[in-house]
Structures are given as C-alpha cells and as structure tokens.
Design an enzyme around this catalytic site. Structure first.
Site, short mmCIF file in Angstrom:
data_model
loop_
_atom_site.label_atom_id
_atom_site.label_comp_id
_atom_site.label_asym_id
_atom_site.label_seq_id
_atom_site.Cartn_x
_atom_site.Cartn_y
_atom_site.Cartn_z
N CYS A 12 0.90 -1.07 -0.01
CA CYS A 12 -0.03 0.04 -0.08
C CYS A 12 0.93 1.09 0.19
O CYS A 12 2.06 1.02 0.34
CB CYS A 12 -0.89 -0.17 1.27
SG CYS A 12 -2.43 1.13 1.08
N CYS A 88 -4.01 -1.19 -2.34
CA CYS A 88 -4.80 0.29 -2.32
C CYS A 88 -4.64 0.54 -3.82
O CYS A 88 -3.62 0.03 -4.53
CB CYS A 88 -4.03 1.15 -1.47
SG CYS A 88 -2.48 1.70 -1.79
N CYS A 96 6.30 -0.66 -9.82
CA CYS A 96 6.99 -1.29 -8.55
C CYS A 96 8.28 -1.90 -9.02
O CYS A 96 8.80 -1.90 -10.23
CB CYS A 96 6.05 -2.80 -8.32
SG CYS A 96 4.53 -2.55 -7.81
#
Length: 170
Positions: A12, A88, A96
C-alpha cells in the site's frame, strides 16, 4: 516431505493500515504455510493506531509492525516472494520495483480507512470493514489448491479474489 512456505508481500502507498492488517491476517490464518510481509511505496513511518485497534478487535497480535519501504523487499538478500498483492488503488498504479523471483501479483483494492471522516466510532467502523474485507480475501486465497493450479489459472483466481470478498458482517 515438508510443505512449501509461500512468501506474500502486501503493498500500500503508506504501509500504515491496510497492508499492515493484511500482513497480520495472513500470518495468522496462513498457519505457517504463508509468511506475510507488508511495505509501502511512500511509507508514512508509523502504523495507524486504528489499524492496531482493528487487529485487537480480531484478536490478533499487534506487536512488531512497522511502516517500511518496498525497497527492503527488492534487495538480492530479500525473501523470495511468491505473491505481491496491492491493497490500495494508488500503489496499484505505481511502477513497482523488480521483485526477486518474479512473484505472481494481483490488485486487491480496499477503500482507505485512514481517509474516513466522522466520529471515532464511524472511523473505527471503516477500519473494521477494511479488515473484514482483507480477512475474507485472504481466506479465499488460502482455500485455493495452489499445488494443483497452473500459473495462468492461479493468476486468474488471485485477480478474481480482488473483486470479491467484500463484507460488512463478522
């Protein structure tokens, strides 16, 4: 023969509430078959006290959690991840890091309880709702026959879990 332990990273943005709760829930429900971690793309540096209260409400331990960067899990000596799950919507849209081991990933978006306004009781209800949604999704994941699913089927199931598991009752 010992059964494989699967490493799961819940992500998140702030790593202060939803991902922390998911880490606690998976470590409890996974009974050693799963080892969960949590991290954030922009960690707040502290765990939301209401997230810890939600864990207490679910009779789960509240010690040892900390808000940390996802960079900790992209290092060569990091645990080899089997699953990376965003909880989220902000983190789902971010680029990422490259995770060692090429883990399976899915998005399990849950509304941010920390953004809820209202009385203390109303805000706590949002944390309970988020915790229950995560709990249900984790239960669904734990029920999957992981050893019998091919990668494509498993990816599909993980994504479908992110679309369900919403609950408002214990």
């Amino acid at each position: 023969m010992t059964e494989k332990t699967y490493n799961v990273l819940f992500i998140c943005t702030g790593n202060s509430a939803r991902s922390i709760m998911a880490e606690a829930l998976m470590n409890h429900a996974g009974h050693g078959r799963f080892k969960a971690f949590s991290a954030g793309s922009h960690p707040t540096g502290k765990v939301n006290p209401l997230a810890l209260q939600a864990l207490t409400w679910l009779h789960l331990p509240t010690e040892g959690y900390r808000s940390k960067s996802w960079d900790e899990f992209a290092q060569p000596d990091s645990p080899r991840l089997d699953f990376v799950l965003t909880v989220c919507d902000n983190a789902a849209g971010e680029v990422c890091p490259v995770w060692p081991g090429q883990p399976m990933s899915a998005h399990w978006g849950v509304p941010d309880p920390a953004a809820a306004e209202g009385s203390d009781e109303e805000r706590m209800r949002h944390f309970h709702d988020a915790a229950l949604t995560l709990k249900r999704r984790i239960e669904l994941m734990l029920a999957l026959p992981l050893a019998r699913l091919d990668a494509l089927s498993l990816q599909h199931e993980l994504r479908e879990i992110g679309k369900t598991g919403k609950t408002a009752a214990v």
